[in-house]
Design a protein around this motif. Structure first.
Motif, PDB file in Angstrom:
ATOM      1  N   UNK A 145      -6.171   6.999   9.681  1.00 56.09           N
ATOM      2  CA  UNK A 145      -6.537   8.127   8.818  1.00 56.09           C
ATOM      3  C   UNK A 145      -5.299   8.812   8.219  1.00 56.09           C
ATOM      4  N   UNK A 146      -5.427   9.226   6.964  1.00 56.29           N
ATOM      5  CA  UNK A 146      -4.342   9.915   6.272  1.00 56.29           C
ATOM      6  C   UNK A 146      -4.723  11.385   6.156  1.00 56.29           C
ATOM      7  N   UNK A 147      -3.990  12.254   6.836  1.00 57.17           N
ATOM      8  CA  UNK A 147      -4.245  13.693   6.773  1.00 57.17           C
ATOM      9  C   UNK A 147      -3.583  14.277   5.536  1.00 57.17           C
ATOM     10  N   UNK A 148      -4.112  15.376   5.053  1.00 56.77           N
ATOM     11  CA  UNK A 148      -3.655  15.983   3.809  1.00 56.77           C
ATOM     12  C   UNK A 148      -2.152  16.258   3.790  1.00 56.77           C
ATOM     13  N   UNK A 149      -1.602  16.753   4.878  1.00 56.12           N
ATOM     14  CA  UNK A 149      -0.191  17.136   4.930  1.00 56.12           C
ATOM     15  C   UNK A 149       0.763  15.950   4.864  1.00 56.12           C
ATOM     16  N   UNK A 150       0.286  14.746   5.147  1.00 55.75           N
ATOM     17  CA  UNK A 150       1.173  13.590   5.180  1.00 55.75           C
ATOM     18  C   UNK A 150       0.872  12.546   4.107  1.00 55.75           C
ATOM     19  N   UNK A 151       0.001  12.874   3.147  1.00 57.66           N
ATOM     20  CA  UNK A 151      -0.437  11.838   2.210  1.00 57.66           C
ATOM     21  C   UNK A 151       0.432  11.752   0.954  1.00 57.66           C
ATOM     22  N   UNK A 152       0.523  10.535   0.441  1.00 59.45           N
ATOM     23  CA  UNK A 152       1.083  10.222  -0.872  1.00 59.45           C
ATOM     24  C   UNK A 152      -0.009   9.470  -1.600  1.00 59.45           C
ATOM     25  N   UNK A 153      -0.344   9.914  -2.801  1.00 58.76           N
ATOM     26  CA  UNK A 153      -1.381   9.246  -3.566  1.00 58.76           C
ATOM     27  C   UNK A 153      -0.735   8.323  -4.575  1.00 58.76           C
ATOM     28  N   UNK A 154      -1.108   7.065  -4.532  1.00 58.41           N
ATOM     29  CA  UNK A 154      -0.574   6.069  -5.453  1.00 58.41           C
ATOM     30  C   UNK A 154      -1.537   4.899  -5.525  1.00 58.41           C
ATOM     31  N   UNK A 155      -1.597   4.247  -6.676  1.00 62.67           N
ATOM     32  CA  UNK A 155      -2.470   3.091  -6.906  1.00 62.67           C
ATOM     33  C   UNK A 155      -3.927   3.440  -6.621  1.00 62.67           C
ATOM     34  N   UNK A 156      -4.284   4.711  -6.812  1.00 59.91           N
ATOM     35  CA  UNK A 156      -5.656   5.149  -6.614  1.00 59.91           C
ATOM     36  C   UNK A 156      -6.071   5.311  -5.167  1.00 59.91           C
ATOM     37  N   UNK A 157      -5.120   5.270  -4.255  1.00 65.94           N
ATOM     38  CA  UNK A 157      -5.414   5.405  -2.823  1.00 65.94           C
ATOM     39  C   UNK A 157      -4.428   6.373  -2.173  1.00 65.94           C
ATOM     40  N   UNK A 158      -4.765   6.839  -0.981  1.00 60.21           N
ATOM     41  CA  UNK A 158      -3.888   7.730  -0.212  1.00 60.21           C
ATOM     42  C   UNK A 158      -3.147   6.921   0.840  1.00 60.21           C
ATOM     43  N   UNK A 159      -1.831   7.152   0.925  1.00 52.23           N
ATOM     44  CA  UNK A 159      -0.946   6.427   1.845  1.00 52.23           C
ATOM     45  C   UNK A 159      -0.214   7.425   2.726  1.00 52.23           C
ATOM     46  N   UNK A 160       0.243   6.997   3.908  1.00 57.97           N
ATOM     47  CA  UNK A 160       1.213   7.780   4.676  1.00 57.97           C
ATOM     48  C   UNK A 160       2.543   7.682   3.948  1.00 57.97           C
ATOM     49  N   UNK A 161       3.389   8.679   4.089  1.00 58.66           N
ATOM     50  CA  UNK A 161       4.696   8.666   3.404  1.00 58.66           C
ATOM     51  C   UNK A 161       5.513   7.427   3.756  1.00 58.66           C
ATOM     52  N   UNK A 162       5.529   7.032   4.992  1.00 56.16           N
ATOM     53  CA  UNK A 162       6.306   5.876   5.427  1.00 56.16           C
ATOM     54  C   UNK A 162       5.641   4.533   5.179  1.00 56.16           C
ATOM     55  N   UNK A 163       4.369   4.544   4.827  1.00 58.85           N
ATOM     56  CA  UNK A 163       3.639   3.285   4.616  1.00 58.85           C
ATOM     57  C   UNK A 163       3.696   2.793   3.177  1.00 58.85           C
ATOM     58  N   UNK A 164       4.017   3.680   2.234  1.00 57.68           N
ATOM     59  CA  UNK A 164       4.111   3.261   0.827  1.00 57.68           C
ATOM     60  C   UNK A 164       5.472   2.588   0.645  1.00 57.68           C
ATOM     61  N   UNK A 165       5.490   1.271   0.851  1.00 58.82           N
ATOM     62  CA  UNK A 165       6.726   0.481   0.827  1.00 58.82           C
ATOM     63  C   UNK A 165       6.569  -0.708  -0.106  1.00 58.82           C
ATOM     64  N   UNK A 166       7.719  -1.194  -0.590  1.00 56.55           N
ATOM     65  CA  UNK A 166       7.740  -2.391  -1.421  1.00 56.55           C
ATOM     66  C   UNK A 166       7.229  -3.572  -0.604  1.00 56.55           C
ATOM     67  N   UNK A 167       6.360  -4.359  -1.191  1.00 54.07           N
ATOM     68  CA  UNK A 167       5.774  -5.504  -0.493  1.00 54.07           C
ATOM     69  C   UNK A 167       6.778  -6.636  -0.284  1.00 54.07           C
ATOM     70  N   UNK A 168       7.920  -6.574  -0.991  1.00 55.97           N
ATOM     71  CA  UNK A 168       8.936  -7.630  -0.861  1.00 55.97           C
ATOM     72  C   UNK A 168      10.129  -7.201   0.000  1.00 55.97           C
ATOM     73  N   UNK A 169      10.769  -6.059  -0.351  1.00 51.54           N
ATOM     74  CA  UNK A 169      11.999  -5.656   0.349  1.00 51.54           C
ATOM     75  C   UNK A 169      11.782  -4.556   1.387  1.00 51.54           C
ATOM     76  N   UNK A 170      10.570  -3.999   1.468  1.00 52.32           N
ATOM     77  CA  UNK A 170      10.203  -3.005   2.467  1.00 52.32           C
ATOM     78  C   UNK A 170      10.840  -1.630   2.231  1.00 52.32           C
TER      79      UNK A 170
END
Length: 76
Positions: free
Chosen positions: A10-35
């Motif tokens: 679950x992504x709580x409001x205080x820790x979310x980043x919205x991108x690509x139409x979805x909510x992510x944790x700040x540390x989970x929104x990473x490049x799929x190639x270089x991380x």
């Protein structure tokens, strides 16, 4: 409460980043190639996965051939 597409927790409001139409944790929104950790709106996506604009997305999905554009870039 939405789940993070990367870790599926679950992504709580205080820790979310919205991108690509979805909510992510700040540390989970990473490049799929270089991380590398990415910022919202400052990356590219391909098939729903985030990538650095440069160099990862360009290297994987950009034009191929010598010079990457211009008259010398055509592959015969």
């Amino acid at each position: 409460m939405p789940n993070c597409p990367m870790c599926e927790k679950p992504v709580y409001f205080a820790e979310k980043k919205t991108s690509l139409g979805r909510d992510w944790h700040r540390g989970c929104l990473r490049c799929n190639r270089c991380n590398k950790v990415l910022n919202s709106g400052q990356h590219a996506e391909h098939e729903g996965k985030p990538y650095c604009n440069m160099p990862c997305y360009s290297a994987l999905f950009g034009p191929k051939g010598f010079g990457h554009g211009g008259t010398e870039s055509h592959c015969y």
